[in-house]
Motif scaffolding. Structure first.
Motif, PDB file in Angstrom:
ATOM      1  N   MET A  16       0.841  -1.208   0.000  1.00  0.00           N
ATOM      2  CA  MET A  16       0.000   0.000   0.000  1.00  0.00           C
ATOM      3  C   MET A  16       0.866   1.244   0.000  1.00  0.00           C
ATOM      4  O   MET A  16       0.612   2.209  -0.714  1.00  0.00           O
ATOM      5  N   VAL A  17       1.915   1.231   0.796  1.00  0.00           N
ATOM      6  CA  VAL A  17       2.797   2.396   0.874  1.00  0.00           C
ATOM      7  C   VAL A  17       3.412   2.661  -0.492  1.00  0.00           C
ATOM      8  O   VAL A  17       3.363   3.782  -1.013  1.00  0.00           O
ATOM      9  N   VAL A  18       3.969   1.583  -1.067  1.00  0.00           N
ATOM     10  CA  VAL A  18       4.604   1.764  -2.367  1.00  0.00           C
ATOM     11  C   VAL A  18       3.603   2.317  -3.365  1.00  0.00           C
ATOM     12  O   VAL A  18       3.867   3.290  -4.091  1.00  0.00           O
ATOM     13  N   ILE A  55       1.498   6.623  -6.810  1.00  0.00           N
ATOM     14  CA  ILE A  55       0.379   7.427  -7.303  1.00  0.00           C
ATOM     15  C   ILE A  55       0.591   8.896  -7.007  1.00  0.00           C
ATOM     16  O   ILE A  55       0.464   9.763  -7.877  1.00  0.00           O
ATOM     17  N   VAL A  56       0.950   9.183  -5.745  1.00  0.00           N
ATOM     18  CA  VAL A  56       1.172  10.579  -5.377  1.00  0.00           C
ATOM     19  C   VAL A  56       2.318  11.155  -6.203  1.00  0.00           C
ATOM     20  O   VAL A  56       2.243  12.275  -6.710  1.00  0.00           O
ATOM     21  N   GLY A  57       3.347  10.318  -6.357  1.00  0.00           N
ATOM     22  CA  GLY A  57       4.477  10.761  -7.151  1.00  0.00           C
ATOM     23  C   GLY A  57       4.064  11.137  -8.559  1.00  0.00           C
ATOM     24  O   GLY A  57       4.412  12.213  -9.052  1.00  0.00           O
ATOM     25  N   ILE A  58       3.292  10.281  -9.185  1.00  0.00           N
ATOM     26  CA  ILE A  58       2.836  10.577 -10.544  1.00  0.00           C
ATOM     27  C   ILE A  58       2.023  11.862 -10.566  1.00  0.00           C
ATOM     28  O   ILE A  58       2.225  12.746 -11.409  1.00  0.00           O
TER      29      ILE A  58
END
Lengths: 628, 102, 492
Positions: free
Chosen positions: A614-616, A621-624
């Motif tokens: 989940m963290v990854v 997602i946030v990174g994108i």
């Protein structure tokens, strides 16, 4: 009146089939015989009555039409179940019912005590009925019904002794090989229908001559396809391989197939459609060449056969080849004339051979016969008469007149030529050679097997009648050199155009002399080769075992087809019996399964792995989202 | 009163969150994992409060109340589950409780 | 109104059969179907005077969900009528044929059978596309249950395969149905699933092609067209006798019916463009099915592959799109229903007695079961396209009709007659003739009940073969009306 008689002609054998087919088991053998032979006998009488009626009327009036009902009516296609009796059809009907009746009569004696008597006569009646439909049909669709019916009946009867796998194979071979021709013929019908908009026979002829020039594409295509159908049914090259194997059936069946029904269908079809074929000279030339080649190959093969019935089978192929030769050179009525005469003597050959076979307890091998002249005089004399007619013994036999007419036409008509004529004469020589061989091997020389059964009266009557016909049957058509009374072709005149051969009478006499010489020298050769220097083994004199083998196998066509067609097809079908296309979908299912298993591995059940995942995921997602 | 810069508070909150996260990931004891989750929740709560305060709005505090409620509910359910796990499996090791493994 | 009653009655009969006892359920099912047949009978007398006049022989319109444009719209014309009669007749044959075969959960069996039949009847009647889809799905589940519960050795697998294939096809069709409704909505502002209103919806060529392909896919799976046929041999082989009969005789026909009723008239341009492909697929199916049938040793599988071959003719005829070809396709559908249904009943009877379907373990059965032999021979002959049987009329009409469109394909399809001869004769030879493979066992000939069923099928085929005119006359106005839409573009 006439139309009812015409209806009865088909209805009687058909009724025999239905009654015997439904109740054959419950009837006593005598009743079966009466119904089976009687129905065809009545039909023969009926045909005779129609002949008398025709002879009493002027040639233009010799036609009867009778429509039963409209088979189907849709769009422009409306084939009718309708019958047409004209001189050609009548001649064919007379042969089918007359010779057919004699064969039925003979069968009563031949099949006595056999299991499935009712079935036998039912199928024989179906055979005759189908053939009558074929020759009397006024519509090519209806003709096709009879055409296929004949194929079916031959299949049923060849495989009559069903317990033996071999017979089943021969029966299937006959049906399938002829059906190759049938398929071609069906396409030919489509071509005709598309081009002419009708399949009614007389209409087809009229419209074809009006719509198509000589050599027009559709005419050539259609006639070539019809020819393929005819070649299949009449066992001509390259579809001839079924006929020798068709001997697996009881002997009367062979007689019926070879004399009255089935193989003559092709000759009839081409004669019936002669107007169409005349628009395609190339196809006619092909018919002549195929006929000539078949005549020679089959005749040569007949010399090397051990099985008496196989000799006769190859002989039939050869003789039908001769009829095709006649058709190819435009000698329509000569072909039909030979067809009729051939029906007489070939039926007789089979029936007297049947007597021999029955007497020797189903022995077919020529080399185990011999010296039967004394023991079976009736069989000997009738076989000899028929053989003489087949060999075309000059003047006294019917075969002489018909064969002679064909050879003359092949030589002298505008479509023929010296080559075809010479082939015909050589064919005559070969014919008398194998005929002489059979007679000498079977009836002369020392005795090898004891005959157990003498023919009864039921067997004798058809033999005698057919022997008479084989002798005098040719007198209906006398050539210009011998009295000039061509009453047969006069009678056929309304259906078939007169022959085109033009030549001097002296030429004709020379040709007749040549033919007679060929026929006599063939018999002499046979005498020298097979009686004087009789050998115990099957090898032919003069030629080595290799040539004998090639001839005996009918020039290896069976092996060739087996190698080129049957085996590859079987192999492909076997290899694909599990359906390769199914693999695509099985593969799809397997792929889904594989993915399932791969994804399963991620489900470890460890809470911490999930949390890490989940963290990854969140980081990615946030990174994108941030980086875009 | 000098306001503490928002960034500092958020940094602390992020640190707390990371601490909790690492706790969840590395501890195998379910009890400690629960505690770590608690820490993460409170880190989020701190971020809310700080963000609300920096804009002079009460929303942040309201959200914190929600977080508090959720945390309370989570702890009660989590502890109940923990007890059940302990009773059935005889351990509170998260890696042992993997019956859902594929 | 009568149409609604027929469907409801069939369903109710099924439910009643479920609640009834073992013996009662058969009689209930039989009685219901017979009653249906009696109700349908009078419709034959109603013939529309002209194609232009009253098109439907009977019609039922009821509101259902007007907001979404969904209504209960049932109607039949000659085409539907013929297929409905075929459904009821084959339904009766199937019930009678499985009289003794089904011993477990007889009531539930008959419920499923009747539900499938009701679904099929509905498919042949429904003119509302939403309702059509509903019936389409109604056929599916009970059929899968019939295979999965009462089937043979590998029944579960076969049932799943059947379900997945047809369901996938159905879903694609559903998407197309919805797409069509939305396109119509966008055009006219009216949301409707009613067939008469949807016919003639103008749309861009690409959209039309896409939607048509959706329909085609759904129907082609059912038909089945090569290469989507691979569910069929498995399903037919594993299904109980009644299941095989209904599958081959009726379920496949719904695909052909769908093409005729929906795919061609609603998407004329696209269908016309697609016709060469479809005809090629049909021809491939004819040859491919025949070759595969020839290679099988499992009797039921053999018969199953013949269906692929025979339905290839139907596909060829439908897309050849002339009067003659489409009439041929209809006759072929009816004849195939009877001949293949009969063959499956025969094979079922053999399996019941011998405990095997393997050709290797048969042979020489004529001696013990001549009645079976004669009827088997007749059905095999019908199946190889012998004139005087219905299949010949169907095939020859299709071929005559498709010859002007594509002489090459027609020639290939005609050549497949030879292959049909090969496999049919192989079937007869390996079962009834030759030496007995297992001499020990005894074989009972057909019982009176089985004989009656098979004789009915054979007689039907002969009637269809010698006097198909009533069938042609019944179908023609319907086909003509369908073609007037399609034909404006398609007629050459």
């Amino acid at each position: 009146m006439g139309s009812i008689a015409l209806l009865l002609l088909v209805a009687l054998p058909l009724a025999g089939f239905v009654v015997l087919g439904l109740a054959g088991k419950r009837l006593r053998p005598a009743a079966v015989a009466v119904i089976g032979a009687g129905s065809v006998g009545l039909a023969a009488l009926d045909a005779l009555g129609l002949l008398v009626r025709f002879l009493l009327e002027p040639p233009e009036a010799r036609v009867i039409r009778q429509t039963l009902w409209v088979w189907l009516d849709t769009g422009e296609l409306h084939p009718r179940l309708s019958l047409l009796l004209d001189p050609l059809a009548l001649v064919m009907a007379l042969v089918v019912t007359g010779v057919g009746f004699l064969i039925h009569l003979y069968s009563i004696g031949f099949m006595r005590g056999e299991e499935g008597n009712g079935r036998f006569f039912a199928q024989m009646n179906l055979f005759v009925a189908s053939m009558l439909v074929l020759v009397l049909a006024d519509d090519l669709f209806f003709l096709y019904l009879g055409w296929e019916g004949v194929g079916l009946s031959s299949y049923l009867l060849i495989g009559f002794w069903w317990r033996d796998e071999k017979n089943g194979r021969a029966a299937r071979k006959a049906f399938i090989v002829t059906r190759i021709g049938d398929a071609a013929m069906a396409v030919g019908l489509f071509v005709l229908f598309q081009g002419l908009g009708t399949l009614q026979i007389s209409e087809v002829a009229a419209r074809a001559t009006a719509a198509w020039r000589v050599g027009a594409g559709p005419a050539v295509l259609a006639s070539a396809l019809l020819f393929a159908g005819a070649a299949g049914k009449s066992a001509q090259l390259p579809l001839q391989t079924w006929l020798p194997d068709a001997m697996a059936g009881p002997t009367p069946v062979s007689a019926l197939i070879h004399a009255a029904t089935m193989v003559t269908a092709g000759v009839y079809l081409i004669a019936r459609m002669h107007a169409l074929f005349e628009l395609a000279p190339d196809v006619l030339a092909a018919v002549a060449v195929v006929g000539a080649v078949t005549m020679l190959l089959a005749g040569l093969s007949a010399i090397a056969q051990r099985d008496i019935k196989r000799v006769l089978a190859y002989s039939t192929m050869s003789q039908i080849g001769m009829m095709f030769l006649a058709l190819g050179v435009g000698a329509w009525s000569a072909a039909i004339f030979h067809l009729v005469v051939h029906a007489f003597f070939k039926a007789l050959l089979f029936l007297s051979a049947g007597v021999v076979i029955l007497a020797l307890d189903h022995e077919h091998d020529l080399f185990r016969m011999g010296g039967l002249r004394k023991e079976l005089p009736l069989a000997f004399w009738t076989f000899a008469i028929a053989g003489a007619s087949l060999a075309g013994l000059p003047l006294v036999t019917a075969g002489f007149y018909s064969k002679d007419l064909i050879l003359w036409e092949a030589w002298a008509s505008s479509r023929g030529g010296p080559l075809l004529g010479a082939a015909g004469i050589f064919g005559a020589l070969v014919t008398s050679l194998y005929v002489g061989r059979v007679i000498l091997l079977a009836f002369f020389g020392e005795r090898r097997t004891v005959a157990s059964v003498r023919p009864g009266r039921v067997l004798a009557i058809p033999l005698v009648v057919l022997a008479g016909l084989s002798l005098v049957g040719g007198l209906v058509e006398l050539p210009p050199t011998l009295g000039h009374a061509p009453s047969f072709s006069w009678f056929l005149e309304p259906s078939l155009p007169a022959a085109t051969a033009a030549g001097r009478r002296s030429d004709m006499a020379i040709l007749q002399g040549l033919t007679s010489l060929a026929s006599l020298s063939g018999i002499l050769l046979a005498y020298l080769g097979f009686l004087r220097h009789r050998r115990a083994d099957e090898e032919l004199p003069l030629v080595g075992p290799g040539v004998t083998g090639i001839l005996a196998s009918g020039f290896g066509f069976d092996a060739l087809y087996d190698l080129c067609v049957v085996r590859p097809l079987t192999r492909i079908a076997r290899a694909n019996s599990a359906d390769a296309l199914d693999r695509i979908f099985e593969g799809l299912a397997a792929l889904v399964g594989l993915t399932h298993r791969a994804l399963c591995r991620t489900q470890t059940g460890r809470l911490r792995t999930y949390a890490a995942a989940m963290v990854v995921g969140t980081v990615v997602i946030v990174g994108i989202a941030v980086l875009r | 009163m000098t306001a503490i810069p928002l960034e500092h508070v958020l940094l602390v909150a992020a640190g707390l969150f990371g601490l909790g996260l690492v706790g969840v990931l590395v501890r195998r004891n379910l009890l400690f994992m629960l505690v770590s989750v608690e820490v993460m929740l409170n880190a989020a709560g701190l971020a809310f409060v700080a963000a609300g305060a920096s804009r002079w709005q009460a929303d942040g505090q309201v959200m914190f109340l929600f977080v508090l409620t959720v945390a309370a509910a989570e702890v009660s359910v989590g502890l109940a589950l923990l007890l059940q796990v302990r009773r059935r499996l005889g351990t509170v090791d998260a890696d042992v409780a993997r019956r859902l493994g594929g | 109104m009568i149409l609604g009653w027929i469907v409801v009655l069939t369903l109710a009969g099924g439910a009643l059969a479920w609640s009834g006892g073992r013996r009662a359920s058969r009689w209930i099912a039989l009685g219901t179907l017979a009653l249906d047949l009696v109700l349908v009978g009078p419709l034959f007398l109603r013939r529309p005077a002209t194609p232009a006049g009253r098109r439907w022989l009977a019609e039922l319109v009821l509101p259902w969900m007007p907001r979404y444009g969904v209504g209960i719209h049932l109607a039949i014309d000659g085409l539907s009528l013929l297929l409905i009669v075929l459904t009821l007749v084959l339904g009766i044959l199937a019930v009678v044929a499985s009289w003794r075969e089904i011993t477990q959960r007889t009531g539930f069996f008959h419920f499923n059978l009747m539900a499938v039949l009701a679904g099929i009847l509905g498919v042949f009647m429904a003119l509302d596309l939403f309702l059509f889809y509903l019936f389409w799905e109604l056929m599916l589940l009970p059929m899968a249950l019939l295979i999965a519960i009462w089937g043979h050795e590998r029944r579960t697998r076969a049932a799943i395969k059947f379900f997945l294939f047809t369901q996938a096809g159905g879903l694609v069709m559903l998407v197309s149905i919805l797409g069509l409704a939305f396109v119509h909505h966008a055009d006219t502002g009216v949301l409707t699933f009613d067939y008469p209103e949807l016919v003639g919806t103008p749309m861009p060529a690409a959209v039309e092609m896409l939607l048509m392909l959706g329909f085609f896919l759904g129907f082609a799976v059912k038909l089945p067209a090569v290469p989507l046929h691979t569910w069929l041999p498995d399903a037919h082989t594993e299904a109980p006798t009644a299941g095989s009969v209904v599958l081959a005789g009726l379920l496949l026909k719904t695909g052909a019916y769908g093409l005729l009723r929906f795919a061609l008239p609603i998407f004329p341009e696209a269908s016309r463009a697609f016709a060469p492909v479809a005809m090629t697929l049909g021809t491939i199916g004819i040859v491919y099915g025949a070759v595969l049938a020839w290679a099988q040793t499992d009797l039921k599988r053999l018969v199953a592959y013949t269906s692929v071959s025979h339905l290839g003719f139907v596909l060829l005829g439908i897309y050849a799109a002339g009067t003659v070809a489409q009439e041929g396709a209809v006759v072929q559908m009816l004849a195939h229903g009877l001949s293949t249904g009969g063959l499956f009943i025969l094979v079922g009877a053999l399996q019941e007695r011998l405990g095997t379907r393997s050709l290797d373990r048969m042979g020489g059965l004529w001696a013990m079961a001549p009645r079976m032999g004669v009827l088997g021979m007749m059905l095999a002959l019908a199946s190889l396209g012998l004139p005087a049987f219905g299949n010949f009329v169907g095939e020859i009409l299709v071929l005559v009709g498709s010859y002007p469109r594509s002489p090459e394909l027609t020639a290939v399809a005609t050549a497949a007659m030879v292959l049909a001869t090969a496999y049919s004769l192989r079937l007869v030879q390996r079962t009834f003739f030759g030496a007995r493979a297992e001499p020990a066992s005894v074989l009972q000939d057909l019982s009176a009940r089985e004989t009656a069923v098979l004789v009915a099928a054979a007689l039907g085929l002969i009637c269809l073969g010698l006097y198909p005119q009533p069938v042609l006359d019944t179908a023609e106005p319907a086909l003509g009306a369908l073609r007037t839409v399609f034909g404006q573009v398609a007629r050459r």
